[in-house]
Design a protein around this motif. Structure first.
Motif, PDB file in Angstrom:
ATOM      1  N   MET A 105      45.646  53.200  41.794  1.00 13.61           N
ATOM      2  CA  MET A 105      46.207  51.863  41.525  1.00 13.61           C
ATOM      3  C   MET A 105      46.859  51.846  40.146  1.00 13.61           C
ATOM      4  O   MET A 105      46.228  52.210  39.163  1.00 13.61           O
ATOM      5  N   PRO A 106      48.129  51.453  40.043  1.00 12.67           N
ATOM      6  CA  PRO A 106      48.794  51.417  38.743  1.00 12.67           C
ATOM      7  C   PRO A 106      48.256  50.299  37.869  1.00 12.67           C
ATOM      8  O   PRO A 106      47.539  49.420  38.322  1.00 12.67           O
ATOM      9  N   ALA A 107      48.618  50.327  36.615  1.00 13.46           N
ATOM     10  CA  ALA A 107      48.197  49.281  35.680  1.00 13.46           C
ATOM     11  C   ALA A 107      48.754  47.938  36.117  1.00 13.46           C
ATOM     12  O   ALA A 107      49.766  47.861  36.801  1.00 13.46           O
ATOM     13  N   ASP A 108      48.068  46.867  35.702  1.00 10.24           N
ATOM     14  CA  ASP A 108      48.464  45.527  36.128  1.00 10.24           C
ATOM     15  C   ASP A 108      49.928  45.233  35.830  1.00 10.24           C
ATOM     16  O   ASP A 108      50.636  44.646  36.631  1.00 10.24           O
ATOM     17  N   GLU A 109      50.393  45.628  34.641  1.00  4.20           N
ATOM     18  CA  GLU A 109      51.767  45.315  34.263  1.00  4.20           C
ATOM     19  C   GLU A 109      52.760  45.956  35.222  1.00  4.20           C
ATOM     20  O   GLU A 109      53.738  45.338  35.621  1.00  4.20           O
ATOM     21  N   SER A 110      52.503  47.213  35.629  1.00  2.00           N
ATOM     22  CA  SER A 110      53.434  47.880  36.528  1.00  2.00           C
ATOM     23  C   SER A 110      53.382  47.275  37.924  1.00  2.00           C
ATOM     24  O   SER A 110      54.392  47.230  38.616  1.00  2.00           O
ATOM     25  N   ILE A 111      52.204  46.807  38.351  1.00  4.49           N
ATOM     26  CA  ILE A 111      52.117  46.103  39.634  1.00  4.49           C
ATOM     27  C   ILE A 111      52.972  44.844  39.573  1.00  4.49           C
ATOM     28  O   ILE A 111      53.739  44.540  40.492  1.00  4.49           O
ATOM     29  N   HIS A 149      55.039  35.312  43.610  1.00  9.64           N
ATOM     30  CA  HIS A 149      54.833  36.580  42.911  1.00  9.64           C
ATOM     31  C   HIS A 149      53.339  36.866  42.749  1.00  9.64           C
ATOM     32  O   HIS A 149      52.851  37.966  43.065  1.00  9.64           O
ATOM     33  N   GLN A 150      52.598  35.871  42.298  1.00  9.60           N
ATOM     34  CA  GLN A 150      51.159  36.055  42.085  1.00  9.60           C
ATOM     35  C   GLN A 150      50.427  36.270  43.410  1.00  9.60           C
ATOM     36  O   GLN A 150      49.488  37.076  43.488  1.00  9.60           O
ATOM     37  N   HIS A 151      50.866  35.573  44.446  1.00  7.89           N
ATOM     38  CA  HIS A 151      50.222  35.698  45.760  1.00  7.89           C
ATOM     39  C   HIS A 151      50.362  37.124  46.302  1.00  7.89           C
ATOM     40  O   HIS A 151      49.413  37.678  46.873  1.00  7.89           O
ATOM     41  N   ILE A 152      51.524  37.721  46.101  1.00 10.69           N
ATOM     42  CA  ILE A 152      51.737  39.101  46.563  1.00 10.69           C
ATOM     43  C   ILE A 152      50.908  40.072  45.727  1.00 10.69           C
ATOM     44  O   ILE A 152      50.302  41.017  46.252  1.00 10.69           O
ATOM     45  N   ILE A 153      50.853  39.840  44.418  1.00  9.58           N
ATOM     46  CA  ILE A 153      50.025  40.688  43.540  1.00  9.58           C
ATOM     47  C   ILE A 153      48.559  40.627  43.969  1.00  9.58           C
ATOM     48  O   ILE A 153      47.874  41.658  44.064  1.00  9.58           O
ATOM     49  N   VAL A 178      47.910  42.772  46.917  1.00  8.58           N
ATOM     50  CA  VAL A 178      47.831  44.199  46.582  1.00  8.58           C
ATOM     51  C   VAL A 178      46.458  44.514  45.998  1.00  8.58           C
ATOM     52  O   VAL A 178      45.795  45.490  46.385  1.00  8.58           O
ATOM     53  N   ARG A 179      46.003  43.686  45.093  1.00  6.53           N
ATOM     54  CA  ARG A 179      44.718  43.928  44.429  1.00  6.53           C
ATOM     55  C   ARG A 179      43.542  43.832  45.400  1.00  6.53           C
ATOM     56  O   ARG A 179      42.546  44.553  45.266  1.00  6.53           O
ATOM     57  N   SER A 180      43.656  42.943  46.384  1.00  8.24           N
ATOM     58  CA  SER A 180      42.565  42.771  47.346  1.00  8.24           C
ATOM     59  C   SER A 180      42.571  43.839  48.429  1.00  8.24           C
ATOM     60  O   SER A 180      41.594  43.976  49.172  1.00  8.24           O
ATOM     61  N   GLY A 181      43.663  44.569  48.528  1.00  6.13           N
ATOM     62  CA  GLY A 181      43.775  45.586  49.560  1.00  6.13           C
ATOM     63  C   GLY A 181      44.438  45.102  50.833  1.00  6.13           C
ATOM     64  O   GLY A 181      44.665  45.881  51.762  1.00  6.13           O
ATOM     65  N   ARG A 182      44.770  43.809  50.898  1.00  9.46           N
ATOM     66  CA  ARG A 182      45.444  43.290  52.095  1.00  9.46           C
ATOM     67  C   ARG A 182      46.819  43.939  52.261  1.00  9.46           C
ATOM     68  O   ARG A 182      47.223  44.290  53.371  1.00  9.46           O
ATOM     69  N   LEU A 183      47.552  44.077  51.160  1.00  9.16           N
ATOM     70  CA  LEU A 183      48.887  44.685  51.184  1.00  9.16           C
ATOM     71  C   LEU A 183      48.815  46.051  50.518  1.00  9.16           C
ATOM     72  O   LEU A 183      48.355  46.177  49.381  1.00  9.16           O
ATOM     73  N   LYS A 184      49.278  47.051  51.231  1.00  5.74           N
ATOM     74  CA  LYS A 184      49.227  48.401  50.688  1.00  5.74           C
ATOM     75  C   LYS A 184      50.215  48.563  49.535  1.00  5.74           C
ATOM     76  O   LYS A 184      51.361  48.114  49.612  1.00  5.74           O
ATOM     77  N   GLU A 185      49.749  49.233  48.498  1.00  6.47           N
ATOM     78  CA  GLU A 185      50.610  49.508  47.350  1.00  6.47           C
ATOM     79  C   GLU A 185      51.849  50.301  47.770  1.00  6.47           C
ATOM     80  O   GLU A 185      52.932  50.134  47.206  1.00  6.47           O
ATOM     81  N   GLU A 186      51.703  51.132  48.788  1.00  8.07           N
ATOM     82  CA  GLU A 186      52.815  51.948  49.266  1.00  8.07           C
ATOM     83  C   GLU A 186      53.986  51.091  49.743  1.00  8.07           C
ATOM     84  O   GLU A 186      55.142  51.475  49.607  1.00  8.07           O
TER      85      GLU A 186
END
Length: 520
Positions: free
Chosen positions: A1-7, A298-302, A305-313
């Motif tokens: 998982m990348p750093a928060d800023e890069s996410i 923007h925050q909802h998508i982040i 990603v953090r919860s694992g619902r949306l894959k970082e890929e």
């Protein structure tokens, strides 16, 4: 998982916003600087003058943490945002009416180089919908033709020209919006036909352009043969991944249509629909919303990603596609003053090239071509809220220019007149020489009846369809009916030139009229 800023920046690069006014306000400027937004879509209400627009684009670019996507719906005809400050463009159906792809190429060259000079790097055009439904409330002359092969041929010519001019073109509205009876701005658009039928008609231009188009815009259209429950293509992984990516072989960037359209927000809300679109396979989201709503999405998508619902890929793949077309390393240095000087030097010649296209697009649908001279003429025009249709003024100007004494008057009628108004108009205009302008009469049935009544009561009638050509079916085949395929002021001006100075019209109707159900 990348750093928060890069996410945060990776997600932000997917989001394209809309400004509330004619300048870059502090809220959107901060979103661009922080990387919370990856670009701006410019609309007509953001434009005041050529210099102001040039300065605005420069500010957007300079403020952005990325090489921003700066895009515009500059299609031509009924949908163009910059026609008051740069060269006005014919509609796509008008281009097809010329019968010559070279004119489509010319229009795209003029459009592309002028946008590039402004610093706009992405054009949401061409439309590759097939104009198969004359009662469609939103597409009409935005489409090239009712023939899918013609659509593909003209679209390819424009795609190549746009790319040669250094502007990213976006074909739309996948999987096809031409046969819908709904406007997705207000409700979910539906195509309720068999899968085979959709593949042969709607999907053909997308298939034909899949290897050439660098980007595509998905529409809020539900194909019942692909999705059992009401689900727009923007949120359908079946249509985006299985059909578009795998079957059609499209590898480019997928934009959403505006996610603020009620076809989406009425059911899902903006933040959740934005997330669903990314999950389904969209790479760029047009969020023509307020700054705070974009920030919430923007925050909802982040969070997903953090919860694992949306894959970082999924975020990484979208960023890679964006970077391929809008590389950060090649972010241009926009000097609006030098670009503006260059653009202003092109306008006279470009406007002349565009005028030639308009002249070659106007078609005589039926009857005999008639010139306008000093004989008294009443121009009868719908009082449309969006298009001024100033044919009478342009006829007066052309007659004076040619040393003739104009005797032109104008009467306006309600866009969809009722029986009382129709009776009054027929009585008032009895035995007059009339030029009747109609606009999508199939959707405004009162215009059909008005045309029939005036055909009987007038001494002579010239019908003029200012948008789709199907209006001519209201009157007998012997009655003169022309079509501009374009309701813009420029189209009305060029029609006036033709009626006063020319001896005929060379355009050919690019849609099939015989089977179109507009007679009412």
């Amino acid at each position: 998982m990348p750093a928060d800023e890069s996410i945060e920046k990776a997600v932000g690069r997917l989001l394209v916003g809309r400004l509330p006014g004619k300048s870059l306000d502090a809220q959107f400027e901060q979103l661009l600087k922080d990387g919370t937004a990856g670009g701006i879509c410019i609309f007509k209400d953001n434009v005041e003058s050529l210099q102001q627009l040039s300065e605005l684009v420069e500010r957007i670019s300079n403020a952005s943490a990325f090489n921003p996507i700066i895009c515009v719906d500059q299609e031509g005809g009924a949908v163009q945002r910059f026609d008051d400050v740069i060269s006005p463009l014919p509609s796509l159906m008008a281009l097809a009416a010329t019968g010559n792809e070279k004119y489509a190429e010319t229009a795209a060259v003029v459009n592309g180089k002028q946008l590039r000079a402004l610093g706009v790097n992405c054009v949401l055009s061409p439309v590759v919908d097939v104009a198969s439904n004359p009662l469609n409330p939103i597409i009409g002359t935005r489409a090239f033709s009712s023939d899918s092969e013609t659509v593909s041929r003209f679209a390819k010519a424009m795609l190549e020209a746009f790319m040669q001019e250094g502007v990213v073109p976006v074909i739309k509205h996948y999987p096809g919006h031409g046969d819908t009876g709904q406007d997705s701005h207000s409700e979910l658009a539906v195509i309720d036909r068999s899968m085979q039928s959709v593949q042969e008609l709607e999907l053909k231009p997308f298939r034909d352009c899949a290897q050439l188009a660098p980007a595509l815009l998905a529409g809020h259209v539900w194909l019942t043969s692909y999705e059992e429950k009401p689900l727009p293509a923007t949120l359908s992984s079946k249509l985006l991944e299985d059909v578009l990516r795998k079957e059609l072989g499209f590898e480019g960037l997928i934009f959403t249509d505006d996610m603020m359209m009620k076809a989406i927000t009425n059911r899902y809300g903006l933040s959740e629909s934005a997330l669903l679109a990314v999950e389904a396979g969209c790479d760029v989201l047009l969020l023509c919303s307020s700054a705070s709503e974009l920030k919430d999405a923007h925050q909802h998508i982040i969070d997903a990603v953090r919860s694992g619902r949306l894959k970082e890929e999924r975020i990484r793949a979208a960023n890679e596609r964006i970077e391929k077309l809008f590389p950060n390393a090649k972010k241009p240095s926009i000097d609006h003053k030098s670009r503006l000087t260059q653009l202003e030097g092109w306008l006279e010649d470009d406007n002349a090239r565009v005028s030639t296209i308009y002249q070659n697009a106007i078609a005589l649908l039926q009857g005999k071509f008639q010139n306008v001279s000093e004989e008294p003429l009443t121009v009868v025009v719908p009082n449309h809220p969006r298009y001024s249709l100033p044919l009478a003024r342009f006829l007066q100007e052309q007659l004076k220019f040619n040393g003739l004494k104009p005797s032109i008057d104008e009467i306006r009628y309600t866009v969809n007149p009722d029986n009382t108004e129709i009776e009054q108009m027929a009585s008032r205009l009895k035995d007059r020489n009339i030029a009747l302008v109609t606009f999508r009469a199939g959707l405004n049935k009162g215009q059909l009846e008005l045309a029939r009544r005036l055909e009987k009561s007038a001494s002579n009638l010239i019908g003029i369809a200012a948008d789709i050509p199907d209006d001519c079916q209201a009157v007998s085949k012997s009655t003169t009916y022309m079509c501009t395929f374009d309701p813009s002021d420029k189209a009305m001006e060029e029609l006036a030139v033709m009626l006063v100075r020319r001896m005929g019209a060379s355009g050919k109707c690019p849609v099939e009229l015989e089977t179109n159900p507009v007679k009412g």
